[in-house]
Design a protein around this motif. Sequence first.
Motif, mmCIF file in Angstrom:
data_model
loop_
_atom_site.group_PDB
_atom_site.id
_atom_site.type_symbol
_atom_site.label_atom_id
_atom_site.label_comp_id
_atom_site.label_asym_id
_atom_site.label_seq_id
_atom_site.Cartn_x
_atom_site.Cartn_y
_atom_site.Cartn_z
ATOM 1 N N ASN A 85 0.824 -1.208 0.000
ATOM 2 C CA ASN A 85 0.000 0.000 0.000
ATOM 3 C C ASN A 85 0.860 1.261 0.000
ATOM 4 N N ILE A 86 1.873 1.276 0.841
ATOM 5 C CA ILE A 86 2.751 2.450 0.944
ATOM 6 C C ILE A 86 3.526 2.655 -0.356
ATOM 7 N N ALA A 87 3.975 1.563 -0.975
ATOM 8 C CA ALA A 87 4.675 1.665 -2.258
ATOM 9 C C ALA A 87 3.747 2.186 -3.350
ATOM 10 N N LEU A 88 2.489 1.768 -3.332
ATOM 11 C CA LEU A 88 1.526 2.235 -4.325
ATOM 12 C C LEU A 88 1.258 3.732 -4.174
ATOM 13 N N TRP A 89 1.118 4.187 -2.940
ATOM 14 C CA TRP A 89 0.930 5.629 -2.726
ATOM 15 C C TRP A 89 2.146 6.412 -3.213
ATOM 16 N N ASP A 90 3.334 5.852 -2.993
ATOM 17 C CA ASP A 90 4.557 6.493 -3.464
ATOM 18 C C ASP A 90 4.537 6.603 -4.990
ATOM 19 N N ALA A 91 4.210 5.511 -5.664
ATOM 20 C CA ALA A 91 4.175 5.510 -7.126
ATOM 21 C C ALA A 91 3.091 6.453 -7.662
ATOM 22 N N TYR A 92 1.932 6.459 -7.016
ATOM 23 C CA TYR A 92 0.831 7.325 -7.449
ATOM 24 C C TYR A 92 1.220 8.796 -7.329
ATOM 25 N N ALA A 93 1.792 9.175 -6.171
ATOM 26 C CA ALA A 93 2.206 10.569 -5.980
ATOM 27 C C ALA A 93 3.310 10.956 -6.961
#
Length: 358
Positions: free
Chosen positions: A107-115
Amino acid sequence: MKIREMRIYKALSEISKPIADATHDISEIAFYVVEIESTDGVTGQGYLLSFHYSPNGIEGALKDIKTFIESRDYSIFQTQDIQNDYETESEYFGITGLQRWALAALNIALWDAYARTLKQPIWKLFGCHTRKIPVYGSGGWISYSEKELVEEVVDYKRRGFQAVKIKVGSPEMNQDLERLTKVREAVGDDLKIMMDANQGMDVPSAVKLANSVENLNIHWFEEPVVNTDFEGYAAIRTKTRVSLAMGEREYNTVALRELIMRRALDLWQPDIIRLGGVEEWTRSAALANAFHIPVLPHYYKDYDVPLLASVRNPYGAESFDWIDGIIDNKMVIDNGYARPREGVGWGFNFLHQYLDEV
């Protein structure tokens, strides 16, 4: 913006060494890093603190979610869909525990990629109440000699920290009293001191310790007893004057609700990995805020500081230096305050020379 690949790495802190608190002997400071790559070529990272515990278990959980993600057609912004679907997939064995840790790192990696896709820092995606978050120096391990303990807290003070946390729950309470007294003598009256028992005490001993150190002006007492002893927390709060903090062991907000009902909690300490990621962290903070309980997260300052910037009542973040030597942009702490990084995403990456692919 589809997910192309998930990679799993293990990393060891450059300053790894054996440490101990009231309930654990820790032989190494290690992490697992999840890296997501989108079909647009954008990558995002998320990590969890693993120490030396259950390497086969956590690696298995990470590999399971990797298979799950790569076999489906998710976009990087579908964090809630992924959580819902994976909770359904994992229902037979349960999503509390290692499977939730794996889900949170993803989840944290996905938020990083999205931002990073949006070319924005995380904190701008959530709105911002403040850009200045108090940070306290953590450590004070029971395994430290008095000399090592004093050296650590004096160094925190020299670096501008305005608060430090010390481990308690020694086999003999006099050891805790002596250590806390030494720390107060070393740092003077202008530095806040907190104590953390890591659930290693019972109610009578926690009450006795809290009352015995009242003259040392202890700022708050973390996890004095086991996290499921809600009545115990209520009893300690009734029989002492010290503020109580807990929350790092929780995989949901049940304990927060139970302690709120008993008026048994002063500070909520969400752990972003155990809770399951960004959305669950923010939901727990909103519940705490509704009852005027400040938010004081556990360990992950590189994620917590940006999220605390969006919270109405941020109390502070916990600071360790454990990943600073293996990332490309360590968080700057000035006079006891940190600001969210200006870079896109979470604003930092693990350096690949320190990562071993799993």
